[in-house]
Write a protein that holds these residues in place. Structure first.
Motif, PDB file in Angstrom:
ATOM      1  N   HIS A  61      25.014  36.705  40.753  1.00  0.00           N
ATOM      2  CA  HIS A  61      24.046  36.622  39.658  1.00  0.00           C
ATOM      3  C   HIS A  61      22.662  36.338  40.239  1.00  0.00           C
ATOM      4  CE1 HIS A  61      27.081  35.878  36.228  1.00  0.00           C
ATOM      5  NE2 HIS A  61      27.803  36.010  37.333  1.00  0.00           N
ATOM      6  N   LYS A  62      21.788  37.296  40.096  1.00  0.00           N
ATOM      7  CA  LYS A  62      20.429  37.143  40.609  1.00  0.00           C
ATOM      8  C   LYS A  62      19.452  37.073  39.444  1.00  0.00           C
ATOM      9  CE  LYS A  62      17.003  39.297  43.675  1.00  0.00           C
ATOM     10  NZ  LYS A  62      16.717  40.469  44.549  1.00  0.00           N
ATOM     11  N   GLN A  63      18.978  35.869  39.161  1.00  0.00           N
ATOM     12  CA  GLN A  63      17.980  35.641  38.119  1.00  0.00           C
ATOM     13  C   GLN A  63      18.346  36.348  36.808  1.00  0.00           C
ATOM     14  OE1 GLN A  63      14.291  36.737  40.020  1.00  0.00           O
ATOM     15  NE2 GLN A  63      14.299  34.927  41.324  1.00  0.00           N
ATOM     16  N   GLY A  64      19.557  36.086  36.356  1.00  0.00           N
ATOM     17  CA  GLY A  64      19.976  36.564  35.044  1.00  0.00           C
ATOM     18  C   GLY A  64      20.681  37.898  35.012  1.00  0.00           C
ATOM     19  N   LYS A  65      20.845  38.547  36.155  1.00  0.00           N
ATOM     20  CA  LYS A  65      21.556  39.833  36.198  1.00  0.00           C
ATOM     21  C   LYS A  65      22.651  39.797  37.254  1.00  0.00           C
ATOM     22  CE  LYS A  65      17.827  42.786  34.472  1.00  0.00           C
ATOM     23  NZ  LYS A  65      17.029  44.014  34.693  1.00  0.00           N
ATOM     24  N   VAL A  66      23.794  40.389  36.911  1.00  0.00           N
ATOM     25  CA  VAL A  66      24.910  40.459  37.844  1.00  0.00           C
ATOM     26  C   VAL A  66      24.740  41.732  38.664  1.00  0.00           C
ATOM     27  CG1 VAL A  66      27.413  40.446  38.094  1.00  0.00           C
ATOM     28  CG2 VAL A  66      26.345  39.225  36.194  1.00  0.00           C
ATOM     29  N   ILE A  67      24.129  41.577  39.829  1.00  0.00           N
ATOM     30  CA  ILE A  67      23.720  42.743  40.617  1.00  0.00           C
ATOM     31  C   ILE A  67      24.848  43.318  41.459  1.00  0.00           C
ATOM     32  CG2 ILE A  67      21.311  42.011  40.653  1.00  0.00           C
ATOM     33  CD1 ILE A  67      21.801  41.110  43.599  1.00  0.00           C
ATOM     34  N   ASP A  68      25.932  42.561  41.616  1.00  0.00           N
ATOM     35  CA  ASP A  68      27.106  43.068  42.328  1.00  0.00           C
ATOM     36  C   ASP A  68      28.319  42.298  41.848  1.00  0.00           C
ATOM     37  OD1 ASP A  68      28.793  44.415  44.037  1.00  0.00           O
ATOM     38  OD2 ASP A  68      27.602  44.054  45.838  1.00  0.00           O
ATOM     39  N   VAL A  69      29.435  42.987  41.661  1.00  0.00           N
ATOM     40  CA  VAL A  69      30.664  42.345  41.214  1.00  0.00           C
ATOM     41  C   VAL A  69      31.821  43.287  41.514  1.00  0.00           C
ATOM     42  CG1 VAL A  69      30.515  43.283  38.848  1.00  0.00           C
ATOM     43  CG2 VAL A  69      31.756  41.130  39.273  1.00  0.00           C
ATOM     44  N   ASN A  70      32.973  42.719  41.842  1.00  0.00           N
ATOM     45  CA  ASN A  70      34.144  43.571  42.087  1.00  0.00           C
ATOM     46  C   ASN A  70      34.729  44.058  40.768  1.00  0.00           C
ATOM     47  OD1 ASN A  70      35.066  40.664  41.849  1.00  0.00           O
ATOM     48  ND2 ASN A  70      37.064  41.669  41.801  1.00  0.00           N
ATOM     49  N   ASN A  71      35.195  45.281  40.773  1.00  0.00           N
ATOM     50  CA  ASN A  71      35.875  45.856  39.614  1.00  0.00           C
ATOM     51  C   ASN A  71      37.327  45.386  39.648  1.00  0.00           C
ATOM     52  OD1 ASN A  71      37.276  47.458  37.794  1.00  0.00           O
ATOM     53  ND2 ASN A  71      36.144  49.313  38.249  1.00  0.00           N
ATOM     54  N   ALA A  72      37.569  44.229  39.051  1.00  0.00           N
ATOM     55  CA  ALA A  72      38.884  43.604  39.133  1.00  0.00           C
ATOM     56  C   ALA A  72      39.957  44.414  38.425  1.00  0.00           C
ATOM     57  CB  ALA A  72      38.817  42.197  38.540  1.00  0.00           C
ATOM     58  N   LEU A  73      39.565  45.201  37.425  1.00  0.00           N
ATOM     59  CA  LEU A  73      40.543  45.933  36.623  1.00  0.00           C
ATOM     60  C   LEU A  73      41.218  47.048  37.411  1.00  0.00           C
ATOM     61  CD1 LEU A  73      41.751  46.350  33.758  1.00  0.00           C
ATOM     62  CD2 LEU A  73      39.951  48.037  33.398  1.00  0.00           C
ATOM     63  N   GLU A  74      40.450  47.748  38.219  1.00  0.00           N
ATOM     64  CA  GLU A  74      40.954  48.958  38.861  1.00  0.00           C
ATOM     65  C   GLU A  74      41.364  48.755  40.319  1.00  0.00           C
ATOM     66  OE1 GLU A  74      37.777  51.737  38.152  1.00  0.00           O
ATOM     67  OE2 GLU A  74      38.706  52.398  36.284  1.00  0.00           O
ATOM     68  N   GLY A  75      41.505  47.507  40.724  1.00  0.00           N
ATOM     69  CA  GLY A  75      42.030  47.281  42.059  1.00  0.00           C
ATOM     70  C   GLY A  75      40.976  47.182  43.124  1.00  0.00           C
ATOM     71  N   TYR A  76      40.020  46.273  42.953  1.00  0.00           N
ATOM     72  CA  TYR A  76      38.994  46.051  43.966  1.00  0.00           C
ATOM     73  C   TYR A  76      38.736  44.557  44.046  1.00  0.00           C
ATOM     74  CZ  TYR A  76      34.746  46.633  46.733  1.00  0.00           C
ATOM     75  OH  TYR A  76      33.820  46.556  47.745  1.00  0.00           O
ATOM     76  N   GLY A  77      38.697  44.032  45.246  1.00  0.00           N
ATOM     77  CA  GLY A  77      38.461  42.609  45.411  1.00  0.00           C
ATOM     78  C   GLY A  77      39.752  41.840  45.603  1.00  0.00           C
ATOM     79  N   PRO A  78      39.740  40.531  45.311  1.00  0.00           N
ATOM     80  CA  PRO A  78      40.927  39.702  45.537  1.00  0.00           C
ATOM     81  C   PRO A  78      42.080  40.112  44.626  1.00  0.00           C
ATOM     82  CG  PRO A  78      38.967  38.355  45.075  1.00  0.00           C
ATOM     83  CD  PRO A  78      38.619  39.760  44.734  1.00  0.00           C
ATOM     84  N   PHE A  79      43.321  39.923  45.119  1.00  0.00           N
ATOM     85  CA  PHE A  79      44.432  40.096  44.179  1.00  0.00           C
ATOM     86  C   PHE A  79      44.504  38.862  43.287  1.00  0.00           C
ATOM     87  CE2 PHE A  79      46.939  38.171  47.742  1.00  0.00           C
ATOM     88  CZ  PHE A  79      47.731  37.242  47.062  1.00  0.00           C
ATOM     89  N   SER A  80      45.250  38.982  42.204  1.00  0.00           N
ATOM     90  CA  SER A  80      45.255  37.966  41.157  1.00  0.00           C
ATOM     91  C   SER A  80      46.682  37.823  40.636  1.00  0.00           C
ATOM     92  CB  SER A  80      44.303  38.403  40.042  1.00  0.00           C
ATOM     93  OG  SER A  80      44.866  39.476  39.304  1.00  0.00           O
ATOM     94  N   PRO A  81      46.908  37.030  39.590  1.00  0.00           N
ATOM     95  CA  PRO A  81      48.270  36.924  39.062  1.00  0.00           C
ATOM     96  C   PRO A  81      48.924  38.257  38.718  1.00  0.00           C
ATOM     97  CG  PRO A  81      46.983  35.134  38.197  1.00  0.00           C
ATOM     98  CD  PRO A  81      46.020  36.008  38.977  1.00  0.00           C
ATOM     99  N   GLU A  82      48.134  39.233  38.230  1.00  0.00           N
ATOM    100  CA  GLU A  82      48.740  40.492  37.779  1.00  0.00           C
ATOM    101  C   GLU A  82      48.193  41.733  38.469  1.00  0.00           C
ATOM    102  OE1 GLU A  82      48.049  40.520  33.569  1.00  0.00           O
ATOM    103  OE2 GLU A  82      49.975  39.535  33.197  1.00  0.00           O
ATOM    104  N   ARG A  83      47.129  41.586  39.265  1.00  0.00           N
ATOM    105  CA  ARG A  83      46.456  42.765  39.812  1.00  0.00           C
ATOM    106  C   ARG A  83      46.495  42.761  41.335  1.00  0.00           C
ATOM    107  NH1 ARG A  83      41.760  42.095  35.236  1.00  0.00           N
ATOM    108  NH2 ARG A  83      43.294  42.068  33.573  1.00  0.00           N
ATOM    109  N   ALA A  84      46.635  43.945  41.875  1.00  0.00           N
ATOM    110  CA  ALA A  84      46.873  44.065  43.314  1.00  0.00           C
ATOM    111  C   ALA A  84      45.624  43.871  44.148  1.00  0.00           C
ATOM    112  CB  ALA A  84      47.491  45.431  43.618  1.00  0.00           C
ATOM    113  N   GLY A  85      44.442  44.020  43.534  1.00  0.00           N
ATOM    114  CA  GLY A  85      43.221  43.917  44.322  1.00  0.00           C
ATOM    115  C   GLY A  85      43.077  45.092  45.273  1.00  0.00           C
TER     116      GLY A  85
END
Length: 358
Positions: free
Chosen positions: A195-219
């Motif tokens: 979050h850069k001064q009120g805008k999320v300028i980068d974030v992983n697309n957790a829904l489609e399998g990007y970033g850390p794995f989670s309880p239900e998603r493979a990451g």
């Protein structure tokens, strides 16, 4: 000042949260957990519509809530087309895209649909969504991948990330737009946003399998292994989708989507459970470190939020990895119900105008 009654609905991957407010005063709050057995009977998220709606109505009846007094029903926004932050009145175009799943399937797609259906049965009630998961504030450089046909997309827990970021800022005498923050939402899916001064300028697309794995998603998975699995003949298209979202992560390794259950197993000496949960925490911490480089080390705070932030095991593991970057604040659970209410109330009080989804 006029009194407005607002019903907030937040369907998540493993739960449905509902709340009723008289203006800003909460008069009812309930989180309804859904087991795998509850949800496995449905082939798609949209098929859960009647089941979840009836659960909501039954809970309101049991709590003796007079739904005839409700002025607005606000649902968590779903996977519609990328849109700017704000409050959107549910219209036919919005419902069409929620049903169709133009950006994919997620339980949050049901928020606007259920809100609209309940509001239509009440005299004069309005239906809204606000800050859906497809809020898109990515910088252009963050969209590029190694294939021009496969750009990165902004799909994350926008409502809760922004809500807790604003709370963090306010408690420290700032406004959200003045700070650089890293927010990790840890629930059925995990999203980590810069979050850069009120805008999320980068974030992983957790829904489609990007970033850390989670309880239900493979990451993030090895691309070569995914290609091999797709062409092996061992899996259907639907099975591959479930492998990424629904039956990945803790479910795939340990057969449960509840981090609390995994911690209980660890306390009883289950070494495999300890290794898998540690790996999930490790990947979250590693992603937070990546966001630190996006913000060039100028970070006012790191926020851990979502249901899994109730776990001391998870929080302590991640803190140990990242507290050298910036102070770590923990907001267990979600502030999404209050955020939904506040956005709807501002519309009812004519403080903001609704936006039109096209």
């Amino acid at each position: 000042m006029d009194n407005f009654r607002i019903l907030a609905i937040n369907p998540g991957s493993t739960s449905t949260k509902i709340a009723v407010f008289d203006n800003e005063r909460s008069i009812f709050l309930k989180s309804i957990n859904h087991s795998n057995t509850d949800l496995d009977q449905f082939a798609s998220i949209t098929d859960q519509f009647e089941f979840r709606k009836e659960v909501i109505l039954n809970e309101l009846i049991q709590a003796d809530i007079d739904i005839e007094k409700i002025n607005a029903v606000v649902g968590r926004g779903g996977l519609v087309k990328p849109i700017e932050s704000g409050v959107y009145e549910v219209n036919e175009a919005l419902k069409h895209d929620l049903i169709k799943g133009v950006m994919g399937e997620h339980a949050s797609n049901l928020g606007g649909l259920i809100a609209d259906d309940i509001a239509k049965s009440l005299p004069g009630a309005r239906a809204f969504i606000t800050d859906p998961v497809v809020v898109d504030e990515l910088e252009d450089v963050a969209r590029i991948t190694g294939n021009p046909d496969m750009p990165r997309r902004s799909i994350f827990h926008a409502l809760n990330q922004k809500a807790v970021a604003r709370v963090f800022a306010k408690t420290r005498g700032f406004v959200y737009e003045e700070l650089n923050l890293i927010v990790a939402h840890m629930g059925g899916g995990v999203s980590v946003g810069a979050h850069k001064q009120g805008k999320v300028i980068d974030v992983n697309n957790a829904l489609e399998g990007y970033g850390p794995f989670s309880p239900e998603r493979a990451g993030t998975l090895p691309t070569g292994a995914i290609i091999k699995a797709c062409y092996s003949g061992d899996y259907t298209y639907e099975e591959m989708k479930k492998m990424v979202n629904g039956k990945g992560g803790l479910v795939a390794h340990l057969g449960t989507n509840q981090a609390y259950d995994v911690v209980q197993r660890i306390e009883k000496g289950d070494k495999q459970a300890e290794l898998v949960l540690s790996a999930m925490c490790y990947q979250i911490g590693k992603t937070i470190g990546g966001c630190a480089t996006v913000l060039k080390g100028k970070i006012n705070g790191i926020i851990l939020t979502g249901g899994i932030a109730h776990s001391e095991y998870v929080v302590n593991y991640i803190k140990d990895m990242v507290d050298f970057i910036a102070p770590v604040a923990v907001y267990p659970g979600e502030d999404e119900m209050t955020a939904l209410m506040q956005n709807a109330l501002m519309v009812l009080q004519n403080k903001v105008e609704t936006k039109i989804y096209k």
